[in-house]
Design a protein around this motif. Structure first.
Motif, PDB file in Angstrom:
ATOM      1  N   PRO A 104      78.685 104.936  43.023  1.00  0.00           N
ATOM      2  CA  PRO A 104      77.642 103.906  42.954  1.00  0.00           C
ATOM      3  C   PRO A 104      76.476 104.098  43.938  1.00  0.00           C
ATOM      4  N   ARG A 105      76.769 104.633  45.136  1.00  0.00           N
ATOM      5  CA  ARG A 105      75.677 104.760  46.110  1.00  0.00           C
ATOM      6  C   ARG A 105      75.696 106.122  46.793  1.00  0.00           C
ATOM      7  N   ILE A 106      74.530 106.751  46.845  1.00  0.00           N
ATOM      8  CA  ILE A 106      74.399 108.027  47.558  1.00  0.00           C
ATOM      9  C   ILE A 106      73.334 107.878  48.637  1.00  0.00           C
ATOM     10  N   ARG A 107      73.706 108.264  49.843  1.00  0.00           N
ATOM     11  CA  ARG A 107      72.729 108.339  50.937  1.00  0.00           C
ATOM     12  C   ARG A 107      72.771 109.751  51.489  1.00  0.00           C
ATOM     13  N   PHE A 108      71.781 110.114  52.265  1.00  0.00           N
ATOM     14  CA  PHE A 108      71.789 111.440  52.867  1.00  0.00           C
ATOM     15  C   PHE A 108      71.011 111.390  54.166  1.00  0.00           C
ATOM     16  N   MET A 109      71.435 112.180  55.142  1.00  0.00           N
ATOM     17  CA  MET A 109      70.709 112.268  56.408  1.00  0.00           C
ATOM     18  C   MET A 109      71.131 113.518  57.167  1.00  0.00           C
ATOM     19  N   THR A 110      70.197 114.120  57.908  1.00  0.00           N
ATOM     20  CA  THR A 110      68.835 113.731  58.185  1.00  0.00           C
ATOM     21  C   THR A 110      67.874 114.638  57.445  1.00  0.00           C
TER      22      THR A 110
ATOM     23  N   SER B 114      62.778 105.099  57.795  1.00  0.00           N
ATOM     24  CA  SER B 114      63.103 105.021  59.226  1.00  0.00           C
ATOM     25  C   SER B 114      62.795 106.359  59.880  1.00  0.00           C
ATOM     26  N   THR B 115      62.794 106.376  61.207  1.00  0.00           N
ATOM     27  CA  THR B 115      62.375 107.584  61.905  1.00  0.00           C
ATOM     28  C   THR B 115      62.987 107.707  63.300  1.00  0.00           C
ATOM     29  N   ASP B 116      62.789 108.874  63.901  1.00  0.00           N
ATOM     30  CA  ASP B 116      63.129 109.110  65.316  1.00  0.00           C
ATOM     31  C   ASP B 116      61.849 109.512  66.032  1.00  0.00           C
ATOM     32  N   ILE B 117      61.672 109.000  67.244  1.00  0.00           N
ATOM     33  CA  ILE B 117      60.474 109.343  68.020  1.00  0.00           C
ATOM     34  C   ILE B 117      60.872 109.649  69.471  1.00  0.00           C
ATOM     35  N   ILE B 118      60.290 110.712  70.008  1.00  0.00           N
ATOM     36  CA  ILE B 118      60.499 111.044  71.426  1.00  0.00           C
ATOM     37  C   ILE B 118      59.207 110.753  72.181  1.00  0.00           C
ATOM     38  N   VAL B 119      59.285 110.011  73.287  1.00  0.00           N
ATOM     39  CA  VAL B 119      58.105 109.859  74.156  1.00  0.00           C
ATOM     40  C   VAL B 119      58.336 110.653  75.430  1.00  0.00           C
ATOM     41  N   GLY B 120      57.224 111.014  76.081  1.00  0.00           N
ATOM     42  CA  GLY B 120      57.328 111.707  77.364  1.00  0.00           C
ATOM     43  C   GLY B 120      57.760 113.148  77.239  1.00  0.00           C
ATOM     44  N   PHE B 121      57.460 113.785  76.112  1.00  0.00           N
ATOM     45  CA  PHE B 121      57.691 115.236  76.012  1.00  0.00           C
ATOM     46  C   PHE B 121      56.802 115.902  77.063  1.00  0.00           C
ATOM     47  N   PRO B 122      57.226 117.051  77.639  1.00  0.00           N
ATOM     48  CA  PRO B 122      56.434 117.677  78.701  1.00  0.00           C
ATOM     49  C   PRO B 122      54.957 117.805  78.315  1.00  0.00           C
TER      50      PRO B 122
ATOM     51  N   TYR C 249      67.346 108.709  39.644  1.00  0.00           N
ATOM     52  CA  TYR C 249      68.710 108.166  39.607  1.00  0.00           C
ATOM     53  C   TYR C 249      68.839 106.890  40.438  1.00  0.00           C
ATOM     54  N   ASP C 250      69.321 105.836  39.786  1.00  0.00           N
ATOM     55  CA  ASP C 250      69.462 104.545  40.482  1.00  0.00           C
ATOM     56  C   ASP C 250      70.519 104.583  41.569  1.00  0.00           C
ATOM     57  N   ASN C 251      71.470 105.523  41.450  1.00  0.00           N
ATOM     58  CA  ASN C 251      72.525 105.525  42.480  1.00  0.00           C
ATOM     59  C   ASN C 251      72.147 106.368  43.716  1.00  0.00           C
ATOM     60  N   ILE C 252      70.938 106.910  43.742  1.00  0.00           N
ATOM     61  CA  ILE C 252      70.459 107.523  45.000  1.00  0.00           C
ATOM     62  C   ILE C 252      69.630 106.452  45.713  1.00  0.00           C
ATOM     63  N   MET C 253      70.065 106.069  46.887  1.00  0.00           N
ATOM     64  CA  MET C 253      69.487 104.910  47.557  1.00  0.00           C
ATOM     65  C   MET C 253      68.069 105.188  48.062  1.00  0.00           C
ATOM     66  N   PRO C 254      67.200 104.184  47.964  1.00  0.00           N
ATOM     67  CA  PRO C 254      65.815 104.372  48.403  1.00  0.00           C
ATOM     68  C   PRO C 254      65.672 104.180  49.914  1.00  0.00           C
ATOM     69  N   ALA C 255      66.440 104.923  50.670  1.00  0.00           N
ATOM     70  CA  ALA C 255      66.396 104.794  52.133  1.00  0.00           C
ATOM     71  C   ALA C 255      66.280 106.200  52.712  1.00  0.00           C
ATOM     72  N   ILE C 256      65.186 106.459  53.396  1.00  0.00           N
ATOM     73  CA  ILE C 256      64.969 107.816  53.893  1.00  0.00           C
ATOM     74  C   ILE C 256      64.689 107.803  55.392  1.00  0.00           C
ATOM     75  N   HIS C 257      65.456 108.642  56.073  1.00  0.00           N
ATOM     76  CA  HIS C 257      65.256 108.783  57.517  1.00  0.00           C
ATOM     77  C   HIS C 257      64.447 110.056  57.726  1.00  0.00           C
ATOM     78  N   LEU C 258      63.238 109.895  58.222  1.00  0.00           N
ATOM     79  CA  LEU C 258      62.316 111.027  58.303  1.00  0.00           C
ATOM     80  C   LEU C 258      61.755 111.125  59.726  1.00  0.00           C
ATOM     81  N   PRO C 259      62.469 111.844  60.601  1.00  0.00           N
ATOM     82  CA  PRO C 259      62.032 111.895  61.998  1.00  0.00           C
ATOM     83  C   PRO C 259      60.602 112.405  62.173  1.00  0.00           C
TER      84      PRO C 259
END
Ligand code: SAH
Ligand code: SF4
Ligand code: F3S
Length: 480
Positions: free
Chosen positions: A274-280, A345-353, A297-307
């Motif tokens: 019924p539900r498929i997710r994937f990351m990252t 959704s995402t990932d963020i780094i602050v203070g990179f050299p 496909y309706d069973n691939i969830m509309p949720a994407i993590h894109l750093p």
């Protein structure tokens, strides 16, 4: 087959330089059924194990393998480490605070060991792949009994047996590109949601990141094994799978067949789970075929993590991320346009050299444009052995902390704003169990946590829920 072949009796210590090498050597696919030798089956009789997991879903899933191995040896799980005969820490090396947490807990284990010298302590996971950690364990934590890495989880029964008979510190960490080992037993935490590895390792070598050293070369599992695993889960009544990898979009690129993430998603969608997710997802490998399949496909969830990591092209280049702000935004635009109701959704780094206020502002600009539902935000943490750890970094910690705070204010604003849209809506929720407030809890297709009023017979089912209240990090609702 008995999987003991990749180990030896001599000590194997981690070596970051070796671990960062990539060769053309073909990957070994080890496909046979895992079989525990007879003499190990009663080692844990009337004994208990405790395992603590740090880090990402990959580690959570590795813990599910470790639990199964221990239970084949007749160990039983305990939630209280003070009652355990063996304590395992499955560690994460991604940032300094992950290190600190593990060493903090190890201090508590040491006290226990002083009163009960028979308790066995084992350290595994990504920190076990780090030279400086293993050196410290050998010098200052001699009482730690077993150290094993991410490439030899299946060897745990042998290492444990050796420790029990030889009573000396047992260290076995391989700094290799790695194999693909199928059929390691698994004890899944949930009866409804399952983690499914589709690939191991990473070859992107972002300059700040330790993962390519701790997890080895990028290596995809063969599609037929992944699909068979998902079919088996469907037959057991599972409602959801999350396909795991450091860079799932690059799936298949290392196989000698023409088969990509789009193809895999389609074949998995056809299993009718019924539900498929994937990351990252790494922005670099997100192709149009994948987008088309997610849409189809309706069973691939509309949720994407894109750093994103950073919104400044200069910093992205120093990070070795291989995309520009413009390319990233182009992709986000396409995704939002093609996939209605997308949760991003995402990932963020602050203070990179070398990050300046201007670079930081560029990150804020991208957040304002993308209006993420959720963002995991971090202060850059130098990891020994990675290129970024050697870069000149003159920004004071206080400035980095202020940037993190300012970023979080913006991130939270959009998290709340995106949740507001749900008020009064009817959504589908997979009910996972009881919530903190005595009611039920579960997630929407878009990965929103919902506290649900309803009866327990709904646990394990996907039900229609009306959202009655909205908070920044969760929703409240009742079954319709
Ligand atoms: N494979 C995933 C990320 C795995 S690590 C990807 O490429 O997106 C999860 C997150 O931790 C990363 O996205 C990054 O934001 C953060 N991270 C990794 N190394 C870090 C470091 N040295 N300091 C701070 N954050 C880091
Ligand atoms: Fe680390 Fe980059 Fe690989 Fe992600 S893609 S695991 S951030 S090296
Ligand atoms: Fe941590 Fe290793 Fe995962 S470093 S984030 S546990 S791959």
């Amino acid at each position: 087959m008995i999987l003991s072949m990749s180990g030896s009796d001599s000590m194997n210590l981690p070596n970051l330089k070796e671990a960062g090498k990539r060769t053309k050597k073909p990957i070994s696919f080890i496909l046979d059924e895992y079989e525990l030798p007879e003499q190990f089956k009663n080692i844990g009789l009337n004994k208990k194990y405790y395992i603590k997991t740090y880090g990402c879903q990959m580690n959570v899933h590795d813990t599910e393998n470790i639990k199964a191995l221990l239970e084949l040896m007749s160990y039983e799980e305990t939630e209280n480490f003070e009652n355990a005969d063996i304590i395992l820490l499955n560690t994460c090396a991604i940032r300094e605070n992950a290190h600190n947490k593990m060493f903090g807990f190890l201090g508590r284990v040491k006290h226990l060991k002083e009163t009960n010298p028979y308790v066995i302590t084992a350290i595994c996971g990504c920190m076990a792949q780090e030279e400086n950690v293993v050196e410290a364990l050998m010098k200052k934590y001699k009482w730690v009994d077993i150290v094993f890495g991410t490439h030899n989880i299946h060897r745990l029964p042998y290492l444990l047996d050796n420790t029990l008979t030889r009573k000396e510190q047992e260290i076995e960490v391989f700094s290799i590109e790695g194999d693909v080992i199928e059929n390691i037993p698994v004890k899944r935490d949930s009866k409804y949601k399952a983690w499914v590895n589709i690939m191991y390792g990473c070859d992107k070598f972002c300059t700040y990141c330790i993962v390519p050293y701790t997890r080895g070369k990028q290596r995809s599992r063969k599609p037929e094994y992944i699909i068979a695993e998902v079919k088996e889960l469907v037959s057991q009544g599972y409602q959801e799978v999350t396909l795991l990898g450091q860079n799932v979009n690059a799936y298949g690129k290392d196989l000698d067949v023409d088969y990509t993430m789009g193809d895999l998603l389609e074949d998995i969608a056809k299993t009718n789970i019924p539900r498929i997710r994937f990351m990252t997802s790494h922005p670099w490998d997100f192709d149009d075929k994948m987008i088309a399949i997610i849409k189809k496909y309706d069973n691939i969830m509309p949720a994407i993590h894109l750093p994103l990591q950073s919104g400044s092209d200069r910093i992205l280049k120093l990070m070795g991320r291989r995309y520009t702000k413009e390319k990233y935004l182009e992709l986000v635009n396409k995704l939002k346009h093609e996939i209605p109701n997308l949760m991003l959704s995402t990932d963020i780094i602050v203070g990179f050299p070398g990050e300046t206020e201007e670079d930081f502002q560029a990150t804020i600009d991208v957040v304002n444009t993308c209006q993420y539902d959720l963002a995991y935000t971090f202060i850059f943490s130098p990891r020994e052995g990675t290129p970024a750890a050697k870069m000149k970094d003159e920004t004071p910690l206080i400035v980095k902390e202020q940037r993190l705070y300012r970023l979080n204010e913006v991130v939270n604003k959009y998290a709340n704003m995106n949740n507001q849209k749900y008020l009064g809506q009817k959504v589908k929720v997979l009910i996972e169990g009881k919530g903190e407030k005595g009611n039920l809890m579960g997630y929407t297709e878009t990965m929103k946590l919902v506290n649900v009023d309803g009866s327990e017979e709904n646990i394990g089912k996907i039900v229609d829920v009306e959202i009655t209240e909205v908070k920044t990090w969760s929703l409240d609702g009742k079954i319709k």
